[in-house]
Design a protein around this motif. Structure first.
Motif, PDB file in Angstrom:
ATOM      1  N   GLY A 192       0.787  -1.235   0.000  1.00  0.00           N
ATOM      2  CA  GLY A 192       0.000   0.000   0.000  1.00  0.00           C
ATOM      3  C   GLY A 192       0.813   1.277   0.000  1.00  0.00           C
ATOM      4  N   LYS A 193       2.147   1.155  -0.063  1.00  0.00           N
ATOM      5  CA  LYS A 193       2.987   2.364  -0.022  1.00  0.00           C
ATOM      6  C   LYS A 193       2.763   3.233  -1.253  1.00  0.00           C
ATOM      7  CE  LYS A 193       6.838   1.563   3.030  1.00  0.00           C
ATOM      8  NZ  LYS A 193       7.924   0.632   3.091  1.00  0.00           N
ATOM      9  N   ILE A 194       2.280   2.588  -2.314  1.00  0.00           N
ATOM     10  CA  ILE A 194       2.119   3.330  -3.561  1.00  0.00           C
ATOM     11  C   ILE A 194       1.099   4.448  -3.417  1.00  0.00           C
ATOM     12  CG2 ILE A 194       0.360   1.800  -4.541  1.00  0.00           C
ATOM     13  CD1 ILE A 194       2.375   2.223  -7.100  1.00  0.00           C
ATOM     14  N   ASN A 195       0.113   4.246  -2.532  1.00  0.00           N
ATOM     15  CA  ASN A 195      -0.910   5.277  -2.351  1.00  0.00           C
ATOM     16  C   ASN A 195      -0.306   6.578  -1.823  1.00  0.00           C
ATOM     17  OD1 ASN A 195      -2.823   3.468  -3.200  1.00  0.00           O
ATOM     18  ND2 ASN A 195      -3.167   2.686  -1.132  1.00  0.00           N
ATOM     19  N   GLU A 196       0.749   6.431  -0.998  1.00  0.00           N
ATOM     20  CA  GLU A 196       1.411   7.641  -0.495  1.00  0.00           C
ATOM     21  C   GLU A 196       2.242   8.306  -1.580  1.00  0.00           C
ATOM     22  OE1 GLU A 196       3.787   6.087   2.671  1.00  0.00           O
ATOM     23  OE2 GLU A 196       2.069   4.942   3.442  1.00  0.00           O
ATOM     24  N   LYS A 197       2.732   7.457  -2.490  1.00  0.00           N
ATOM     25  CA  LYS A 197       3.700   7.938  -3.476  1.00  0.00           C
ATOM     26  C   LYS A 197       3.045   8.589  -4.677  1.00  0.00           C
ATOM     27  CE  LYS A 197       7.736   7.524  -2.601  1.00  0.00           C
ATOM     28  NZ  LYS A 197       8.879   8.142  -3.042  1.00  0.00           N
ATOM     29  N   ILE A 198       1.774   8.191  -4.936  1.00  0.00           N
ATOM     30  CA  ILE A 198       1.230   8.425  -6.265  1.00  0.00           C
ATOM     31  C   ILE A 198       1.138   9.912  -6.622  1.00  0.00           C
ATOM     32  CG2 ILE A 198      -1.177   8.173  -5.444  1.00  0.00           C
ATOM     33  CD1 ILE A 198       0.153   6.938  -8.782  1.00  0.00           C
ATOM     34  N   ASP A 199       0.786  10.762  -5.644  1.00  0.00           N
ATOM     35  CA  ASP A 199       0.690  12.193  -5.956  1.00  0.00           C
ATOM     36  C   ASP A 199       2.048  12.754  -6.349  1.00  0.00           C
ATOM     37  OD1 ASP A 199      -1.965  12.237  -5.433  1.00  0.00           O
ATOM     38  OD2 ASP A 199      -1.704  12.724  -3.297  1.00  0.00           O
ATOM     39  N   ASN A 200       3.041  12.295  -5.596  1.00  0.00           N
ATOM     40  CA  ASN A 200       4.406  12.720  -5.883  1.00  0.00           C
ATOM     41  C   ASN A 200       4.831  12.281  -7.284  1.00  0.00           C
ATOM     42  OD1 ASN A 200       6.764  13.985  -5.116  1.00  0.00           O
ATOM     43  ND2 ASN A 200       7.709  12.017  -4.574  1.00  0.00           N
ATOM     44  N   PHE A 201       4.360  11.083  -7.669  1.00  0.00           N
ATOM     45  CA  PHE A 201       4.721  10.557  -8.990  1.00  0.00           C
ATOM     46  C   PHE A 201       4.255  11.504 -10.091  1.00  0.00           C
ATOM     47  CE2 PHE A 201       3.559   8.068 -12.767  1.00  0.00           C
ATOM     48  CZ  PHE A 201       4.778   7.493 -13.052  1.00  0.00           C
ATOM     49  N   TRP A 202       2.991  11.932 -10.013  1.00  0.00           N
ATOM     50  CA  TRP A 202       2.477  12.842 -11.059  1.00  0.00           C
ATOM     51  C   TRP A 202       3.226  14.173 -11.017  1.00  0.00           C
ATOM     52  CZ3 TRP A 202       0.326   9.860 -14.233  1.00  0.00           C
ATOM     53  CH2 TRP A 202      -0.523   8.822 -13.832  1.00  0.00           C
ATOM     54  N   ARG A 203       3.579  14.615  -9.809  1.00  0.00           N
ATOM     55  CA  ARG A 203       4.306  15.877  -9.698  1.00  0.00           C
ATOM     56  C   ARG A 203       5.682  15.762 -10.364  1.00  0.00           C
ATOM     57  NH1 ARG A 203       4.182  16.468  -4.019  1.00  0.00           N
ATOM     58  NH2 ARG A 203       1.969  16.004  -4.100  1.00  0.00           N
ATOM     59  N   LEU A 204       6.328  14.621 -10.138  1.00  0.00           N
ATOM     60  CA  LEU A 204       7.660  14.434 -10.726  1.00  0.00           C
ATOM     61  C   LEU A 204       7.590  14.331 -12.240  1.00  0.00           C
ATOM     62  CD1 LEU A 204       9.284  12.007  -8.150  1.00  0.00           C
ATOM     63  CD2 LEU A 204       9.947  14.360  -8.632  1.00  0.00           C
ATOM     64  N   ILE A 205       6.478  13.775 -12.748  1.00  0.00           N
ATOM     65  CA  ILE A 205       6.308  13.720 -14.203  1.00  0.00           C
ATOM     66  C   ILE A 205       6.260  15.136 -14.758  1.00  0.00           C
ATOM     67  CG2 ILE A 205       4.656  13.171 -16.040  1.00  0.00           C
ATOM     68  CD1 ILE A 205       5.489  10.572 -15.286  1.00  0.00           C
ATOM     69  N   GLU A 206       5.514  15.998 -14.055  1.00  0.00           N
ATOM     70  CA  GLU A 206       5.423  17.385 -14.516  1.00  0.00           C
ATOM     71  C   GLU A 206       6.780  18.065 -14.463  1.00  0.00           C
ATOM     72  OE1 GLU A 206       1.674  19.659 -13.263  1.00  0.00           O
ATOM     73  OE2 GLU A 206       1.708  17.902 -11.968  1.00  0.00           O
ATOM     74  N   LYS A 207       7.563  17.702 -13.428  1.00  0.00           N
ATOM     75  CA  LYS A 207       8.888  18.319 -13.286  1.00  0.00           C
ATOM     76  C   LYS A 207       9.915  17.668 -14.177  1.00  0.00           C
ATOM     77  CE  LYS A 207       8.632  19.613  -8.438  1.00  0.00           C
ATOM     78  NZ  LYS A 207       9.090  19.012  -7.178  1.00  0.00           N
ATOM     79  N   ASN A 208       9.509  16.553 -14.820  1.00  0.00           N
ATOM     80  CA  ASN A 208      10.413  15.816 -15.696  1.00  0.00           C
ATOM     81  C   ASN A 208      11.595  15.224 -14.925  1.00  0.00           C
ATOM     82  OD1 ASN A 208      10.614  14.855 -18.250  1.00  0.00           O
ATOM     83  ND2 ASN A 208      11.977  16.475 -18.959  1.00  0.00           N
ATOM     84  N   GLU A 209      11.304  14.684 -13.749  1.00  0.00           N
ATOM     85  CA  GLU A 209      12.377  14.099 -12.957  1.00  0.00           C
ATOM     86  C   GLU A 209      12.104  12.619 -12.696  1.00  0.00           C
ATOM     87  OE1 GLU A 209      12.912  16.431  -9.470  1.00  0.00           O
ATOM     88  OE2 GLU A 209      13.631  18.136 -10.646  1.00  0.00           O
ATOM     89  N   ILE A 210      13.146  11.929 -12.223  1.00  0.00           N
ATOM     90  CA  ILE A 210      13.020  10.486 -11.990  1.00  0.00           C
ATOM     91  C   ILE A 210      12.937  10.215 -10.500  1.00  0.00           C
ATOM     92  CG2 ILE A 210      14.083   8.244 -12.421  1.00  0.00           C
ATOM     93  CD1 ILE A 210      15.751   9.694 -14.608  1.00  0.00           C
ATOM     94  N   ASP A 211      11.905   9.473 -10.088  1.00  0.00           N
ATOM     95  CA  ASP A 211      11.759   9.131  -8.674  1.00  0.00           C
ATOM     96  C   ASP A 211      12.759   8.038  -8.311  1.00  0.00           C
ATOM     97  OD1 ASP A 211      10.985   8.632  -6.148  1.00  0.00           O
ATOM     98  OD2 ASP A 211       8.883   8.219  -6.590  1.00  0.00           O
TER      99      ASP A 211
END
Lengths: 141, 367, 378
Positions: free
Chosen positions: B128-147
């Motif tokens: 279930g850790k992905i639920n915490e991560k998911i918002d950050n994931f979309w933000r990083l896509i916008e920033k064009n960075e790699i998690d």
């Protein structure tokens, strides 16, 4: 009882006795419900547990298995082995709370046309009372 | 210049709207995509348009490489009525490789993919850790960075632009994913489908600047990974150290989309040790590991699938011993693929190098 | 029960290693199959050893069980015995799996002497691999108390942790008092002790008492565990939820010692259905999950091997998505095995229930015929 519900019933018959029973039934002009689908297997002892489970999990409302009477098996002991397998499956389903009563095991001899037809009708009525298999509509299976 | 479909939603809702449209107006019979009904996410073949609202087509999770599922469905006969699939670029590439090996058919499959930002290890979906991560994931896509928490293979993936798709959703390398859904239409079929929906189709120029930037970042990560693991200097000792904890369960081969054999050579009778083999090994070395051939299996599998390895990282995800398989397979397959100048899954017409030859090639391997 | 009592100085591990070394030097055994640390020191693997110097590196009770011993022995003896006599040191559940496999003709026990050791449980592989040093310490703790919470879920409630169908048993329970117990069970075990002139007629009730006490404690725990698990998994909704994460990687089957088929039914072409079948099913239900047939795989595999399930917990260890497979299987296995009054791996003599039958049994699973059914209906 819901009259519009037509259960789908899989009937495994061994090729020596069970199938013979169905032939005798046809010779006497006896009828069984058309929603009972007979499947011929060589011997009930050769019927893998997976096929019974697969019929059940993919939405058959009931499964009947008919082999020779004790002592009559063409391969000596296939029906006893089948009984053990049915016992294992029913015990598994019972433990997991999955309606083992939808599986029946009954001996039918070659000459017992009436017994074959009666079994089909009786099981059909029984399943109608039980209602449809809830696994039939599950999307997450 | 290429034709692009614009849908006035964010990228997730846009693609769902599109899928619902084509399912409702009968363009396709079903949609294979990720669905989130309840807590867990899994692939599902959906034919009821009402269920599209539960789908999460762009979710950064790959339960099992979808190429395996597609090959499973189409192995005995091609699909008779069209279905749409929304899968990741490496899954399409793996499926094309399988089709080249006669393990499936692309007929009647409408491929939708996206510029991929990578996926998280499957364990994060489970705990279930992905639920915490998911918002950050979309933000990083916008920033064009790699998690940093992405699969190791995704962080270093350089083939994140899909090949052979009918439609490509502009995800990674797009700063506007929250305001627009941009879908490139690559085939006539895609244009036909797009016209049946209510988005705007325009002639558009693709801005590849950000994609190129991301690619450079990924290549840097790649170089760093190989250097960190000192992969070029492993030698036999290094391999034994890495694979020593292998439990010979062959899960990696089972999860690998390219490993299609129903009975692997290393599970077959041929590779089994006979009593005399054990006896002679005992005489020779004083001891032998049972079951034998751990390193042989790994290197052997690399040789068998290396030419087509798409670097999806599924092998590492399922390894119960947590061996860093994908690093070794990505490096190993890279060196094989470079030799033949072959990118697996890029061109469906191109033969697999091991099933063809040139009379005048590789004079350097002859002695 | 009678056995030999060894006075031990420091740790039992060293004592047993020395004994094993002697058996090699004196040529009683031609080789010993025993877990050893791998070169990178981060896991353990079974090693077949002839060179007595290498015994020094062996570990009698490793903290983890990466490969189930039954599988190891199968890989070693499936194609027949080797000429030398071999001693195998394993945990009780591994011994039981080996015995089941020998009944299924996958293991040849002719030249093999099975030596079992009292087992405090093992640490789950993923926990251990996170930090092998810490894992070793956790295991040491578990070894002291025999009631650790950090061992495998099934180990916590296992009551078959001691004497099973082995040839020789090493009792280490109660070894803090400086005693180690060697209990010969079969002719092979007695031969070994006779060869070294070890008297095995001593009274070992002190060991037996501790074992009995622990067994009773575990049985109570097991009851509790069954009750909790039943609520968790019973019924269609709960069951499907339990298995919802399954990736269909078949890893549980790969590591299962009992699943010996070279090619599983569920890996074969039998379930490669035509594409229309899947689309039809999706239409009927609204959608179908992919990969399909995950529940069928688990229940099908269960129906094939459950009578021999030794509840070792290897399947759960290897599951990449941490499903509670081993708990479900062990739970079902207990019920099915009770049906046949069968405890897997306790003796080479009782046959596996699926390969035998009795004429008068299991009447409750037959559906008797009512002659007058149709007449009543009319």
């Amino acid at each position: 009882m819901n009259d519009s519900f037509k259960p789908k019933i899989i009937y495994f018959l061994c090729s020596w006795c069970g199938t013979g029973g169905s032939e005798t039934a046809s010779a006497f002009g006896l009828h069984y419900p058309e929603n009972v689908l007979p499947f011929r297997v060589n011997c009930t002892g050769s019927l893998s547990t997976v096929y019974i489970l697969r019929a059940f999990l993919e939405g058959a409302d009931g499964v009947v298995i008919s082999g020779c009477h004790p002592g009559d098996c063409h391969y000596n002991n296939g029906n006893f082995r089948a009984r053990r397998r049915v016992a294992i499956i029913k015990s598994i389903l019972d433990t997991l709370g999955l309606e083992p009563e939808r599986i029946w095991f009954r001996y039918v001899a070659h000459g017992e046309g009436k017994r074959f037809v009666d079994t089909a009708a009786e099981f059909n009525d029984y399943i109608k009372k039980l209602g449809p298999n809830p696994l039939k509509t599950r999307r997450d299976i | 210049m290429s034709k692009t479909l614009y849908i006035d939603e964010n990228v997730n809702d846009g693609i769902k709207k599109f899928l619902r449209c084509i399912l409702e107006n009968g363009k396709v019979k079903g949609v294979l995509t990720l669905i989130n009904e309840g807590e867990k996410i899994a692939y599902s073949l959906i034919s009821n348009p009402e269920l599209i609202k539960y789908t999460v087509p762009l979710y950064p999770i790959m339960p099992l490489n979808a190429a395996r599922s597609l090959s499973h469905i189409t192995l005995s006969e091609p699909i008779s009525e069209p279905i749409a699939v929304v899968i990741k670029p490496c899954e399409i590439r793996a499926f094309i490789e399988l089709v080249k090996r006669s393990q499936g058919s692309v007929e009647n499959i409408f491929f939708i993919s996206f510029t991929c930002g990578g996926v998280y290890p499957i364990k994060m979906n489970v705990n279930g850790k992905i639920n915490e991560k998911i918002d950050n994931f979309w933000r990083l896509i916008e920033k064009n960075e790699i998690d940093a928490d992405l699969r190791a293979s995704c962080k270093v993936c350089k083939e994140f632009i899909p090949y052979n798709t009918d439609m490509t959703i502009f995800l990674a390398g797009n700063k506007e994913i929250n305001n627009q859904c941009r879908i490139f239409l690559n085939t006539d079929r895609a244009e036909d489908f797009a016209e049946s929906t209510d988005g705007n189709i325009v002639q558009d120029k693709i801005n590849t600047e950000l994609i190129d930037e991301l690619k450079v970042k990924r290549l840097e990560e790649r170089k760093k990974l190989f250097e960190d693991k000192k992969i070029e200097k492993l030698g036999l000792e290094g391999l034994i150290d890495i694979f020593g904890r292998c439990i010979s369960c062959h899960a990696c081969g089972n999860a690998c989309p390219i490993c299609y054999c129903s009975l692997c050579y290393f599970d077959s009778q041929e590779s089994e040790y006979k009593p005399v083999d054990y006896e002679s090994e005992l005489e020779k070395r004083g001891a032998i590991r049972v079951p034998p051939n751990t390193v042989t299996y790994q290197v052997g599998r690399l040789i068998h699938v290396g030419i087509s390895c798409v670097g999806c990282g599924c092998c590492e995800d399922v390894c119960p011993s947590e061996i860093q398989l994908s690093t070794i397979f990505i490096k190993g397959s890279e060196s094989i693929q470079e030799k033949f100048n072959y990118i697996p899954g890029k061109n469906p017409e191109e033969l697999i190098p091991i099933s063809t030859f040139d009379i005048k090639e590789f004079p350097e391997v002859e002695t | 029960m009678r056995g030999a009592i060894f006075k031990i100085e420091k740790d039992f591990d060293k004592e047993i290693r020395n004994f094993l070394k002697k058996t090699i030097v004196k040529k009683f055994f031609g080789a010993i199959l025993i877990p050893c640390k791998v070169p990178a020191n981060d896991s353990y693997a079974y090693l077949l050893i002839r060179d007595e110097a290498l015994i020094e590196k062996a570990s009698i009770l490793p903290p983890v069980m990466p490969i189930q011993g039954g599988r190891v022995l199968k890989s070693f003896t499936r194609l027949g015995k080797i000429d030398a006599k071999v001693a195998v040191i394993m945990r009780p559940c591994e011994i039981r799996a080996s015995i089941e496999l020998s009944k299924l003709e996958q293991v040849d026990l002719t030249n093999v002497t099975l030596i079992s050791v009292d087992c405090p449980g093992v640490i789950p592989l993923s926990d251990y691999l996170e930090d092998p040093v810490k894992g070793t310490d956790t295991f040491k703790e578990a070894f002291k108390t025999w009631e650790s919470d950090s061992v495998r879920e099934l180990c916590k409630v296992c009551y078959n942790f001691t004497l099973t169908g082995s040839d020789l048993h090493i009792g280490i329970l109660g070894s803090e008092q400086g005693n180690l117990f060697l209990i010969p069970v079969s002719e092979k075990g007695r031969n070994l002790l006779d060869f070294f002139n070890i008297n095995y007629e001593n009274d070992i009730s002190s060991w037996e008492n501790i074992v009995k006490k622990k067994e009773d404690e575990r049985k109570i725990k097991r009851k509790e565990f069954r009750e909790n698990l039943r609520q968790e998994i019973e019924g269609i909704d709960n069951l499907l939820k339990t298995f919802s994460d399954c990736l269909n990687c078949h890893n549980c089957m790969r590591v299962c010692p009992i699943c010996y088929c070279r090619q599983c039914f569920f890996d074969s072409d039998a379930l490669n259905l035509p594409s229309t079948n899947y689309i039809k099913r999706a239409e009927n239900r609204g959608s179908i999950k992919f990969p399909p047939e995950t529940l069928l795989f688990h229940l099908g595999r269960m129906s094939h091997m459950i009578t021999s399930c030794v509840s070792c917990g290897s399947c759960e260890d290897a599951c990449p998505v941490s499903l509670p497979i081993s708990r479900v299987f062990s739970f079902v296995a207990e019920n099915v095995q009770n049906l046949f009054n069968y405890v897997p791996g306790m003796s080479v003599k009782d046959p596996v229930p699926t390969i035998t039958y009795e004429e008068e049994e299991l009447k409750e699973f037959e559906n008797p015929y009512i002659e007058t059914y149709n007449i009543q209906r009319m």
